[in-house]
Write an enzyme that holds these catalytic residues in place. Structure first.
Site, PDB file in Angstrom:
ATOM      1  N   GLY A 284      16.392  20.849 -13.241  1.00  9.18           N
ATOM      2  CA  GLY A 284      15.427  19.519 -12.765  1.00  9.18           C
ATOM      3  C   GLY A 284      14.016  19.582 -12.966  1.00  9.18           C
ATOM      4  O   GLY A 284      13.226  19.543 -11.934  1.00  9.18           O
ATOM      5  N   THR A 285      13.749  19.409 -14.200  1.00 13.30           N
ATOM      6  CA  THR A 285      12.184  19.604 -14.532  1.00 13.30           C
ATOM      7  C   THR A 285      11.408  18.651 -14.068  1.00 13.30           C
ATOM      8  O   THR A 285      10.205  18.796 -13.747  1.00 13.30           O
ATOM      9  CB  THR A 285      12.146  20.002 -16.181  1.00 13.30           C
ATOM     10  OG1 THR A 285      12.639  18.715 -16.842  1.00 13.30           O
ATOM     11  CG2 THR A 285      12.641  21.243 -16.551  1.00 13.30           C
ATOM     12  N   ARG A 286      11.946  17.310 -13.716  1.00 16.94           N
ATOM     13  CA  ARG A 286      11.291  16.046 -13.553  1.00 16.94           C
ATOM     14  C   ARG A 286      10.946  16.187 -12.028  1.00 16.94           C
ATOM     15  O   ARG A 286      10.153  15.656 -11.439  1.00 16.94           O
ATOM     16  CB  ARG A 286      11.932  14.812 -13.429  1.00 16.94           C
ATOM     17  CG  ARG A 286      12.018  14.629 -15.196  1.00 16.94           C
ATOM     18  CD  ARG A 286      13.057  13.629 -15.453  1.00 16.94           C
ATOM     19  NE  ARG A 286      13.029  12.363 -14.611  1.00 16.94           N
ATOM     20  CZ  ARG A 286      13.720  11.214 -14.785  1.00 16.94           C
ATOM     21  NH1 ARG A 286      15.133  11.453 -15.415  1.00 16.94           N
ATOM     22  NH2 ARG A 286      13.774  10.079 -14.092  1.00 16.94           N
ATOM     23  N   MET A 287      11.427  17.180 -11.202  1.00 16.08           N
ATOM     24  CA  MET A 287      11.098  17.336  -9.753  1.00 16.08           C
ATOM     25  C   MET A 287       9.901  18.011  -9.695  1.00 16.08           C
ATOM     26  O   MET A 287       9.200  18.022  -8.771  1.00 16.08           O
ATOM     27  CB  MET A 287      11.981  18.296  -9.138  1.00 16.08           C
ATOM     28  CG  MET A 287      13.649  17.694  -9.173  1.00 16.08           C
ATOM     29  SD  MET A 287      13.709  16.294  -8.133  1.00 16.08           S
ATOM     30  CE  MET A 287      13.560  16.689  -6.401  1.00 16.08           C
ATOM     31  N   LYS A 288       9.369  18.593 -10.800  1.00 15.44           N
ATOM     32  CA  LYS A 288       7.887  19.394 -10.762  1.00 15.44           C
ATOM     33  C   LYS A 288       8.137  20.449  -9.658  1.00 15.44           C
ATOM     34  O   LYS A 288       7.016  20.561  -8.847  1.00 15.44           O
ATOM     35  CB  LYS A 288       6.735  18.675 -10.772  1.00 15.44           C
ATOM     36  CG  LYS A 288       6.699  17.745 -12.108  1.00 15.44           C
ATOM     37  CD  LYS A 288       5.513  16.935 -12.076  1.00 15.44           C
ATOM     38  CE  LYS A 288       5.286  16.026 -13.270  1.00 15.44           C
ATOM     39  NZ  LYS A 288       6.240  15.520 -13.911  1.00 15.44           N
TER      40      LYS A 288
END
Length: 247
Positions: A14-18
């Site tokens: 879930g890279t977009r969760m940062k």
């Protein structure tokens, strides 16, 4: 009564969760995202539930409230078909299998029970949960013929101009006859723009056997909405709070 199992896909970072935290371990109202999917599956009658884990799997296992589930590890993320194949030994030989996602906290037992009832009434080998949305950009599309019959599911990247005009999207959630799912998993090939093993290809494989494949379209897309970033997590928190106040 035939046995119902559930496989919940929860391996992504879930890279977009940062965030260093795995996406499905983020919480809403004290429960991590994947717990909502587990509870929906339990409410729909799933007797056995298996989580497909990957990134920081130990963190996810420690985070969930519902400990009475099984786990398998997806070492490499090679697509949804590959993820389900990692759980092949869990599937057994009979009954039905629900395929769910660990980042869709709005899915409910009521919706899954409706999906299951539709699947059983129609005698389908597989039924995909779908919904109509205003902007389907990026989503896999459900393609139907002029009479409204299911033809196929196609990924956005692999769709032609006509197919991209469809506003009915594939949620990625399904109910399969387990026997047919297991046979189809062995036949899925990474013949697509991403070079991944797509679970929707199982629909075509099963349909080509002459078996019934269909999509159950929801009136509202809310139940199938996923959480991919912090803004969506905030929005999801507001929805869950609203739903909790209704009970």
């Amino acid at each position: 009564m035939e046995k119902l199992r559930a496989v919940i896909l929860a391996a992504g970072k879930g890279t977009r969760m940062k965030s260093d935290l795995p996406k499905v371990a983020h919480t809403i109202e004290g429960k991590c995202l994947v717990d909502y999917a587990i509870e929906a599956a339990m409410g729909a009658g799933a007797e056995d539930i298996c989580l497909v884990l990957g990134y920081k799997h130990d963190v996810v296992r420690a985070s969930i409230l519902h400990k009475d589930v099984e786990y398998v590890l997806q070492e490499e993320q090679l697509g949804t078909g590959h993820a389900v194949k990692c759980a092949k030994d869990f599937l057994g030989e009979d009954g039905q299998t629900l395929i769910l996602f660990g980042d869709t906290p709005f899915i409910t037992a009521e919706t899954l029970n409706r999906l299951k009832a539709y699947h059983m009434e129609r005698g389908n080998a597989v039924t995909v949960l779908s919904a109509m949305i205003d902007d389907p950009t990026g989503y896999g599309r459900i393609i139907r013929d002029a009479d409204g019959n299911f033809v196929k599911s196609v990924e956005h990247k692999d769709a032609n101009e006509t197919e991209l005009m469809s506003h009915e999207i594939n949620s990625g959630m399904y109910i399969f006859e387990t026997k047919e799912l297991k046979e189809a998993l062995d036949k899925i090939q990474p013949n697509n723009a991403q070079g991944e093993y797509y679970l929707p290809d199982a629909l075509t494989i099963i349909k080509e056997k002459g078996l019934a494949v269909d999509a159950f379209a929801l009136e509202s897309p809310e139940d199938i909405t996923g959480v991919n970033d912090q803004e969506q997590l905030k929005a999801a928190t507001a929805v869950i709070r609203r739903r909790n106040q209704c009970f």
